[in-house]
Structure formats: structure tokens, C-alpha cells
Design an enzyme around this catalytic site. Sequence first.
Site, short mmCIF file in Angstrom:
data_model
loop_
_atom_site.label_atom_id
_atom_site.label_comp_id
_atom_site.label_asym_id
_atom_site.label_seq_id
_atom_site.Cartn_x
_atom_site.Cartn_y
_atom_site.Cartn_z
N LYS A 13 97.98 -123.47 6.20
CA LYS A 13 98.93 -124.48 5.72
C LYS A 13 99.97 -124.80 6.79
O LYS A 13 100.22 -125.96 7.11
CB LYS A 13 99.63 -123.98 4.43
N ARG A 89 103.56 -122.88 -6.75
CA ARG A 89 102.77 -121.66 -6.67
C ARG A 89 102.46 -121.08 -8.04
O ARG A 89 101.81 -120.05 -8.14
CB ARG A 89 103.60 -120.64 -5.90
N ARG A 128 98.97 -112.85 13.48
CA ARG A 128 99.89 -113.99 13.58
C ARG A 128 101.19 -113.62 14.29
O ARG A 128 101.75 -112.56 14.07
CB ARG A 128 100.22 -114.54 12.19
P1 AP5 Z 1 104.58 -118.35 2.56
O1 AP5 Z 1 105.37 -118.34 3.80
O2 AP5 Z 1 104.25 -119.63 1.92
O3 AP5 Z 1 103.27 -117.49 2.85
P2 AP5 Z 1 101.73 -117.65 2.37
O4 AP5 Z 1 101.47 -118.57 1.27
O5 AP5 Z 1 101.29 -116.26 2.21
O6 AP5 Z 1 101.07 -118.40 3.54
P3 AP5 Z 1 101.11 -118.06 5.05
O7 AP5 Z 1 102.33 -118.66 5.66
O8 AP5 Z 1 100.88 -116.60 5.26
O9 AP5 Z 1 99.78 -118.79 5.53
P4 AP5 Z 1 99.50 -120.24 6.12
O10 AP5 Z 1 98.48 -120.87 5.25
O11 AP5 Z 1 100.74 -121.01 6.38
O12 AP5 Z 1 98.80 -119.81 7.49
P5 AP5 Z 1 99.11 -120.21 9.00
O13 AP5 Z 1 98.86 -121.65 9.22
O14 AP5 Z 1 100.43 -119.65 9.44
O15 AP5 Z 1 105.31 -117.45 1.47
C1 AP5 Z 1 105.80 -116.18 1.75
C2 AP5 Z 1 106.38 -115.52 0.50
O16 AP5 Z 1 107.50 -116.28 0.02
C3 AP5 Z 1 105.45 -115.45 -0.72
O17 AP5 Z 1 104.60 -114.32 -0.65
C4 AP5 Z 1 106.46 -115.39 -1.87
O18 AP5 Z 1 106.97 -114.09 -2.02
C5 AP5 Z 1 107.57 -116.29 -1.40
N1 AP5 Z 1 107.40 -117.69 -1.88
C6 AP5 Z 1 107.12 -118.78 -1.10
N2 AP5 Z 1 107.01 -119.89 -1.85
C7 AP5 Z 1 107.20 -119.51 -3.13
C8 AP5 Z 1 107.19 -120.21 -4.38
N3 AP5 Z 1 106.93 -121.53 -4.45
N4 AP5 Z 1 107.40 -119.51 -5.51
C9 AP5 Z 1 107.65 -118.17 -5.46
N5 AP5 Z 1 107.68 -117.45 -4.33
C10 AP5 Z 1 107.47 -118.11 -3.16
O19 AP5 Z 1 97.91 -119.40 9.74
C11 AP5 Z 1 97.84 -117.99 9.72
C12 AP5 Z 1 97.37 -117.48 11.09
O20 AP5 Z 1 96.02 -117.90 11.34
C13 AP5 Z 1 98.18 -118.01 12.28
O21 AP5 Z 1 98.29 -117.02 13.24
C14 AP5 Z 1 97.34 -119.19 12.81
O22 AP5 Z 1 97.52 -119.36 14.20
C15 AP5 Z 1 95.92 -118.76 12.47
N6 AP5 Z 1 95.06 -119.88 12.08
C16 AP5 Z 1 95.41 -120.96 11.32
N7 AP5 Z 1 94.35 -121.77 11.12
C17 AP5 Z 1 93.29 -121.16 11.75
C18 AP5 Z 1 91.92 -121.51 11.89
N8 AP5 Z 1 91.41 -122.64 11.35
N9 AP5 Z 1 91.11 -120.65 12.58
C19 AP5 Z 1 91.62 -119.51 13.14
N10 AP5 Z 1 92.92 -119.15 13.04
C20 AP5 Z 1 93.75 -119.96 12.35
ZN ZN Z 2 102.81 -120.63 6.06
#
Ligand code: AP5
Ligand code: ZN
Length: 217
Positions: A13, A89, A128
Site C-alpha cells: 500500500k 480497517r 523493510r
Molecule cells: P499501517 O502502517 O497501516 O501498517 P499495515 O497495514 O500493517 O501495512 P504496512 O505499512 O506494514 O504495509 P504496506 O502495505 O504499506 O507495505 P509497504 O508498501 O510498506 O498500520 C500500522 C498499525 O497502526 C496497525 O497495525 C494498527 O495498530 C494501527 N492502525 C493503522 N490504521 C488503523 C485504523 N484505521 N484503525 C485502527 N488501527 C489502525 O511494503 C512492505 C515492504 O515490502 C517494503 O519494504 C517494500 O519495499 C516491499 N515491497 C512492496 N511492494 C513489493 C513488491 N511488489 N515486491 C517486493 N517487495 C515489495
Molecule cells: Zn504502509
Amino acid sequence: IRMILMGPPGAGKGTQAPWIKEKYSCCHLATGDMLRAQVAAKTQLGREAKKIMDQGGLVSDDIMVEMIKSELDSNKECKNGFILDGFPRTTAQAEKLDEMLQAKSQNLKHAIELQIKDDLLVARITGRLIHPSSGRTYHKQFNPPKKDMTDDVTGEPLIQRSDDNEDALKKRLVTYHKQTAPVSDYYRKTGIWSGVDASKQPGEVWKSLLGIFEQDQ
Ligand code: AP5
Ligand code: ZN
């Protein structure tokens, strides 16, 4: 554009959203980034949120809805549209968002889900690296910075998120399947839902997103 970007932790995302933002000149509201800003600023909310985030739980619906509402109302970048990343969420958040948008006579154009199996997420999350002040994201293997542990643009140090370990990820995935997967069903019923294979390379995922946007007139 007005859209939601959904998907499990590590789906991409935060990787795709800046490209959508650039294409549409809209705002990118990532609730996780907003909460981490509160943690960094050591506010009361930040202190409480950190505990919950590190345990893979969810911050309360009321707090999150209020946070999104105030950004949508005040952030000038959102006048051109928005990408919501990490919100809604829960189905309660989705219902509140509907009410919020109805009050503004706005509707959502897309709810796009980045679909990927859990077993691919461990490597993405544990590798990451982030640049905290800009939100720029790297990966030790898949997208390494030019210089070790250093942001390409500012030269500042990169860090790992405190919830980016296998233990916390397991809990985040349980929470995702229990509380956030129903949000997908919520939007599948509306006709604005699309799914994208998020296991491919970032550039391939981006092409799939462009394919969806091309169908908008
Ligand atoms: P949040 O920050 O939203 O974390 P998440 O949903 O767990 O998502 P991530 O940020 O971990 O993943 P992403 O999809 O953004 O991945 P990215 O692109 O970085 O939320 C954190 C916490 O906050 C929650 O657990 C909760 O406690 C709280 N919270 C947030 N919103 C809330 C709400 N609405 N209600 C209640 N609580 C809330 O990619 C990941 C890695 O993979 C990177 O290193 C990237 O370089 C790599 N990568 C990306 N795409 C690819 C690909 N296609 N191939 C290979 N590697 C890739
Ligand atoms: Zn994220």
C-alpha cells in the site's frame, strides 16, 4: 480520484500510494503514518497507540474516524481527491466513512485490494526500512537504498518499524483476517471493488493499477 487502498501488512500500500498520488495530485492519507507521527511527537495518543501497534491490535474506531475526518476537512491536498491507506480497517470505520462522504456529497470511485498470500509477507516486513520523516520505504533485498541504511534523498538514517518483526506480524495478520477482511466484503457488494495480484514486482502491480484507472472515463 477518491479511493481506498486495502491489503494486508506488507502488501505494498505504502509503495504504490505515492505513485497514485503523483498521477492524480491528490492527498495520501496513511493512518499508520499518522499514528507513527503521534508516537514520534510523544503525545498522549502516541503513547497509547504505540502499545497497541506493537501488539498488532487496532486503535479505537472513534479515534481513527476523527483523525481521517479532520484531515479530509483541513488538508488542502485532499481537495483534488484522496487515497486512503490503512483506513477503513473495520466495517464500523467503513460505515462511518460512508456517512462522512455522504455529508459532503462525495462518493468513492475505487476500493482496490492488493491481494497476496500471508507467507510472502514475512520477508517483505522483516526486510523493510523506512525514512521516518518522509515515509519513504525501502527493502534490504527487494529495493535497497543506494547507500547502506541511508535515505537516497536526504542522506538521513533509515530505521525499522518497531512492529516489523515476525512476532508482531503474526498478530497483525490475525487482526487483519478477523477485523479487516470483512471490509473487503463490504466493498465487494458495492461495485467499486477491484482486486490486484500484489505478489508481483512493484512495477507490475503499478501496471495493474493503471489498467483499473484506464477504465474510468
Ligand atoms: P499501517 O502502517 O497501516 O501498517 P499495515 O497495514 O500493517 O501495512 P504496512 O505499512 O506494514 O504495509 P504496506 O502495505 O504499506 O507495505 P509497504 O508498501 O510498506 O498500520 C500500522 C498499525 O497502526 C496497525 O497495525 C494498527 O495498530 C494501527 N492502525 C493503522 N490504521 C488503523 C485504523 N484505521 N484503525 C485502527 N488501527 C489502525 O511494503 C512492505 C515492504 O515490502 C517494503 O519494504 C517494500 O519495499 C516491499 N515491497 C512492496 N511492494 C513489493 C513488491 N511488489 N515486491 C517486493 N517487495 C515489495
Ligand atoms: Zn504502509
